[in-house]
Motif scaffolding. Structure first.
Motif, PDB file in Angstrom:
ATOM      1  N   GLY A 157      11.026  73.553  -9.699  1.00  9.73           N
ATOM      2  CA  GLY A 157      10.629  72.623  -8.654  1.00  9.73           C
ATOM      3  C   GLY A 157      10.948  73.073  -7.249  1.00  9.73           C
ATOM      4  O   GLY A 157      10.592  72.394  -6.285  1.00  9.73           O
ATOM      5  N   GLU A 158      11.617  74.221  -7.091  1.00 10.36           N
ATOM      6  CA  GLU A 158      11.983  74.697  -5.754  1.00 10.36           C
ATOM      7  C   GLU A 158      10.767  75.287  -5.045  1.00 10.36           C
ATOM      8  O   GLU A 158      10.012  76.070  -5.629  1.00 10.36           O
ATOM      9  CB  GLU A 158      13.083  75.759  -5.859  1.00 10.36           C
ATOM     10  N   ALA A 159      10.573  74.912  -3.793  1.00 15.16           N
ATOM     11  CA  ALA A 159       9.448  75.421  -3.011  1.00 15.16           C
ATOM     12  C   ALA A 159       9.721  76.855  -2.585  1.00 15.16           C
ATOM     13  O   ALA A 159      10.852  77.204  -2.237  1.00 15.16           O
ATOM     14  CB  ALA A 159       9.220  74.549  -1.781  1.00 15.16           C
ATOM     15  N   PRO A 160       8.711  77.723  -2.590  1.00 17.74           N
ATOM     16  CA  PRO A 160       8.924  79.109  -2.161  1.00 17.74           C
ATOM     17  C   PRO A 160       9.172  79.181  -0.656  1.00 17.74           C
ATOM     18  O   PRO A 160       8.664  78.365   0.116  1.00 17.74           O
ATOM     19  CB  PRO A 160       7.610  79.792  -2.542  1.00 17.74           C
ATOM     20  N   GLY A 161       9.972  80.160  -0.227  1.00 17.91           N
ATOM     21  CA  GLY A 161      10.234  80.351   1.188  1.00 17.91           C
ATOM     22  C   GLY A 161       9.040  80.948   1.913  1.00 17.91           C
ATOM     23  O   GLY A 161       8.040  81.330   1.303  1.00 17.91           O
ATOM     24  N   SER A 162       9.145  81.057   3.229  1.00 22.63           N
ATOM     25  CA  SER A 162       8.019  81.510   4.038  1.00 22.63           C
ATOM     26  C   SER A 162       7.592  82.939   3.696  1.00 22.63           C
ATOM     27  O   SER A 162       6.394  83.236   3.627  1.00 22.63           O
ATOM     28  CB  SER A 162       8.367  81.408   5.521  1.00 22.63           C
ATOM     29  N   GLU A 163       8.574  83.843   3.470  1.00 27.07           N
ATOM     30  CA  GLU A 163       8.219  85.223   3.143  1.00 27.07           C
ATOM     31  C   GLU A 163       7.495  85.294   1.803  1.00 27.07           C
ATOM     32  O   GLU A 163       6.508  86.017   1.641  1.00 27.07           O
ATOM     33  CB  GLU A 163       9.462  86.114   3.094  1.00 27.07           C
ATOM     34  N   LEU A 164       8.000  84.530   0.817  1.00 26.05           N
ATOM     35  CA  LEU A 164       7.359  84.528  -0.493  1.00 26.05           C
ATOM     36  C   LEU A 164       5.958  83.915  -0.405  1.00 26.05           C
ATOM     37  O   LEU A 164       5.020  84.400  -1.046  1.00 26.05           O
ATOM     38  CB  LEU A 164       8.216  83.759  -1.495  1.00 26.05           C
ATOM     39  N   CYS A 165       5.826  82.865   0.374  1.00 28.58           N
ATOM     40  CA  CYS A 165       4.498  82.257   0.570  1.00 28.58           C
ATOM     41  C   CYS A 165       3.512  83.274   1.136  1.00 28.58           C
ATOM     42  O   CYS A 165       2.337  83.326   0.744  1.00 28.58           O
ATOM     43  CB  CYS A 165       4.599  81.048   1.496  1.00 28.58           C
ATOM     44  N   GLU A 166       3.995  84.078   2.066  1.00 30.80           N
ATOM     45  CA  GLU A 166       3.148  85.101   2.679  1.00 30.80           C
ATOM     46  C   GLU A 166       2.678  86.110   1.624  1.00 30.80           C
ATOM     47  O   GLU A 166       1.502  86.482   1.578  1.00 30.80           O
ATOM     48  CB  GLU A 166       3.934  85.824   3.772  1.00 30.80           C
ATOM     49  N   ILE A 167       3.602  86.551   0.776  1.00 27.40           N
ATOM     50  CA  ILE A 167       3.257  87.521  -0.265  1.00 27.40           C
ATOM     51  C   ILE A 167       2.269  86.919  -1.263  1.00 27.40           C
ATOM     52  O   ILE A 167       1.259  87.540  -1.630  1.00 27.40           O
ATOM     53  CB  ILE A 167       4.537  87.986  -0.992  1.00 27.40           C
ATOM     54  N   LEU A 168       2.547  85.687  -1.691  1.00 23.70           N
ATOM     55  CA  LEU A 168       1.672  85.038  -2.661  1.00 23.70           C
ATOM     56  C   LEU A 168       0.292  84.768  -2.076  1.00 23.70           C
ATOM     57  O   LEU A 168      -0.727  84.895  -2.772  1.00 23.70           O
ATOM     58  CB  LEU A 168       2.302  83.735  -3.145  1.00 23.70           C
ATOM     59  N   ALA A 169       0.239  84.404  -0.799  1.00 22.54           N
ATOM     60  CA  ALA A 169      -1.045  84.153  -0.151  1.00 22.54           C
ATOM     61  C   ALA A 169      -1.877  85.426  -0.092  1.00 22.54           C
ATOM     62  O   ALA A 169      -3.095  85.407  -0.329  1.00 22.54           O
ATOM     63  CB  ALA A 169      -0.823  83.585   1.251  1.00 22.54           C
ATOM     64  N   ASP A 170      -1.238  86.538   0.231  1.00 21.74           N
ATOM     65  CA  ASP A 170      -1.955  87.817   0.263  1.00 21.74           C
ATOM     66  C   ASP A 170      -2.497  88.180  -1.118  1.00 21.74           C
ATOM     67  O   ASP A 170      -3.633  88.651  -1.253  1.00 21.74           O
ATOM     68  CB  ASP A 170      -1.028  88.932   0.764  1.00 21.74           C
ATOM     69  N   GLN A 171      -1.667  87.956  -2.151  1.00 21.88           N
ATOM     70  CA  GLN A 171      -2.103  88.252  -3.513  1.00 21.88           C
ATOM     71  C   GLN A 171      -3.301  87.389  -3.903  1.00 21.88           C
ATOM     72  O   GLN A 171      -4.283  87.874  -4.481  1.00 21.88           O
ATOM     73  CB  GLN A 171      -0.955  88.003  -4.498  1.00 21.88           C
TER      74      GLN A 171
END
Length: 642
Positions: A370-384
């Protein structure tokens, strides 16, 4: 208005009813029958040789940045609702009017012609276009041009050539341009009008009860919805690629038009990084409803609390709740509903691959449940997610070149997807093709004439007849206009089409391509029209290893008049999509045989409006495909605004 296929000759009317009298044999037809070359070339296709997309000079910028709504005006800016879209640069006249698109802002309901935006104006250029505003007609003109140009470019890159239109040029035009009308009529709909070569977007008054950030009784413009624009533009592009998909010879044909248009619209959401990042911040790695929904504002202002359509199954993406997933053997014939099977299957495969590709990153992040991903992880996942969506978009578009020229079934599209992807990328470590096969099978979508669903079984096979190369279509003999995707001129295009027609319609060869010559014993005495070379296009594609592959893709079709016991004639369409290698050798002939007796009755019933089909309208002595069957965004007829 009715959608009609392009007649290859004046005496040929491809969309006549199934139960009609056979046309009389005129002088031209007698001459063709006596000739060894029993074929003609589609004149609409030949006219596409004059299509001239803008050729960027070294002094031109690569892109023209223009501001747009990435979703619609009611979406939150926190969700990335406004973005700058980099449109391939071209010089524009007021409208905007470019090389292949022209915006004409005329309202046929009020008779008003709105002043055209001038995007080459220095003040507009420096501000990345006009600022987004629902009340600004010039912004609506900018919006439809930018999104349509970006959609065209996505098809161009996936196909490896310039897509062409499926309609004639308008009076006074040197070649065909797609006309876009952002405020065309008062009504709750938008549609592609093939006879006029236009995209028409309606506007309407919202209901008294609405959802979200919409005003009850407010004015809503469908031309401000990114999804609706892409959906209708895809109809126009698909019509140019496969004009004979207008013939609803099977319930899947119209459904494919609608499902494919929805598919492209939703996949293009992922090209906007802010939209993807915001979705991941809300829901983690799993794509959420904002990303996978279509025409949210339209649904919220027309009596629904949900978007118009969605790529999410009731069971959820990738979940194993079989009873909640729509099934091919249980779905109805309504095109949008039936097309949703295609959309959900592709997006479930997308979600499967996305999980596989991000599993390592998620594991390294060590997120608690249930933990929300941090901004850096969001950036990586968005690129993927964006990269993967672009790959899926290319896979789906590229497969059109591997589809039969008409009478397409979903199972055949599956084979086209698998073959097109395997042709370009044989190594598939993440299992893209396996995931797509599994998701089609989960919906009970199976191709005919295959014993199993193994990848190598689903691949289209080379002709079972040994054939020599077509020397006149060897790349060393082709003449180009500076690019392998563009024939030198109409004369060269005709030469290529005639070389193919002469080859296919040789005695002993026609059957291998789904065609027949007059007097063929398998016709049982029926008459066949001359075959029609509907297109021939050279292309180049770049694989992941940066290797460039060259092919030629063509269509040849034919109509058979099948005599019934009643004395009337039903129509059966046959032919094939032909894919040639650069050496002129036939790699695939993806055919629907005109001599296949099994196809006669089902196709006649479908064209007569039987089998539950309601997509044909009577006009005089002819049955014609109604506009609503493939053009409308919404399944019902246009509803005038209040």
């Amino acid at each position: 208005m009715d959608i009609q296929a392009h007649p290859p000759l004046s005496y040929v009317e491809p969309e006549r009813a199934s139960s009609v009298s056979r046309p009389k044999r005129g002088k031209i037809q007698r001459e063709l029958t006596a000739s060894a070359s029993y074929f003609v070339v589609d004149p609409v296709f030949l006219a596409t040789a004059s299509l001239q997309p803008y050729q960027r000079t070294h002094q031109d910028p690569i892109y023209r940045p223009l501001r747009i709504y990435t979703l619609d005006p009611a979406a939150s800016r926190q969700d990335g609702a406004v973005a700058v879209l980099n449109v391939p640069f071209e010089r524009l006249r007021p409208g905007p009017v470019g090389s292949i698109l022209e915006v004409v802002d005329w309202d046929e309901t009020t008779g008003q012609l709105y002043k055209a935006v001038e995007l080459d104006d220095s003040r507009i250029l420096i501000e990345n276009g006009r600022p987004p505003s629902p009340s600004d007609p010039m912004f609506r003109q900018q919006m439809v041009y930018a999104v349509c140009a970006a959609t065209y470019d996505a098809f161009r890159r996936a196909l490896g050539r310039d897509p062409c239109w499926g309609f004639h040029s308008k009076p006074g035009q040197a070649y065909a341009k797609l006309r876009i009308r952002p405020q065309a009529f008062c009504g709750r709909n938008a549609y592609y009008d093939s006879s006029a070569g236009e995209l028409k977007f309606g506007y309407y008054t919202a209901d008294g009860s609405v959802q979200g950030r919409n005003r009850p009784g407010g004015r809503v413009f469908t031309s401000l919805s990114h999804d609706i624009i892409v959906h209708e533009m895809t109809h126009a592009l698909l019509d140019g690629l496969r004009p004979r998909f207008r013939l609803p010879t099977h319930p899947d044909v119209s459904a494919f038009h609608e499902g494919f248009a929805d598919l492209v619209a939703i996949l293009m959401h992922f090209s906007y990084s802010d939209v993807v990042r915001a979705a991941i911040e809300r829901s983690g790695v799993a794509p959420d409803e904002v990303l996978l929904s279509l025409a949210t504002q339209f649904g919220h202002t027309t009596g629904s609390c949900r978007p118009l359509r969605s790529a999410i199954d009731p069971a959820g993406l990738g979940q194993d709740k079989e009873r909640s997933v729509g099934r091919y053997d249980q779905i109805g014939d309504e095109p949008h509903e039936r097309g949703s099977l295609l959309v959900t299957a592709i997006f479930e495969a997308f979600a499967t691959i996305l999980r596989r590709k991000t599993k390592r990153v998620i594991r390294l992040a060590r997120l608690a449940p249930g933990e929300a991903p941090g901004s850096e992880l969001c950036e990586i996942l968005a690129d993927q997610a964006s990269t993967l969506a672009s790959q899926f978009l290319s896979i789906c578009i590229r497969a059109i070149d591997y589809c039969p020229p008409f009478d397409l079934c979903f199972g055949e599209y599956l084979r086209a997807v698998i073959t097109a992807d395997f042709d370009l990328i044989q190594d598939d470590p993440f299992g893209y093709r396996e995931a797509i096969i599994d998701c089609f099978a989960r919906r009970r979508i199976y191709p005919d004439d295959v014993p199993d669903l193994a990848e190598d079984t689903l691949l289209w096979q080379p002709p079972d007849k040994e054939m020599e190369p077509i020397q006149d279509l060897h790349f060393k003999r082709l003449r180009f206009s500076g690019d392998p995707g563009r024939a030198a001129d109409e004369t060269e295009l005709r030469r290529q089409a005639e070389a193919l027609g002469c080859y296919v319609m040789r005695p002993g060869y026609a059957r291998a391509f789904g065609c027949a010559l007059p007097g063929d014993a398998q016709l049982n005495g029926d008459h066949v029209d001359p075959a029609v070379v509907g297109s021939i296009r050279s292309l180049r594609r770049i694989g992941p290893d940066r290797q460039v592959t060259f092919d030629t893709v063509a269509e040849i079709t034919q109509r058979r008049w099948c005599k019934q016991i009643s004395g009337t004639f039903s129509e059966l369409f046959g032919g094939s999509t032909v894919i040639l290698g650069p050496d002129g050798r036939v790699r695939y002939a993806i055919r629907k045989s005109v001599t296949d007796q099994r196809r006669i009755r089902p196709q006649a019933d479908q064209l007569d409006g039987k089998c539950g089909s309601k997509r044909w309208t009577k006009r005089g002595s002819r049955h014609q495909l109604s506009r609503s069957s493939i053009c409308h965004l919404f399944g019902g007829q246009s509803v005038p605004g209040n």
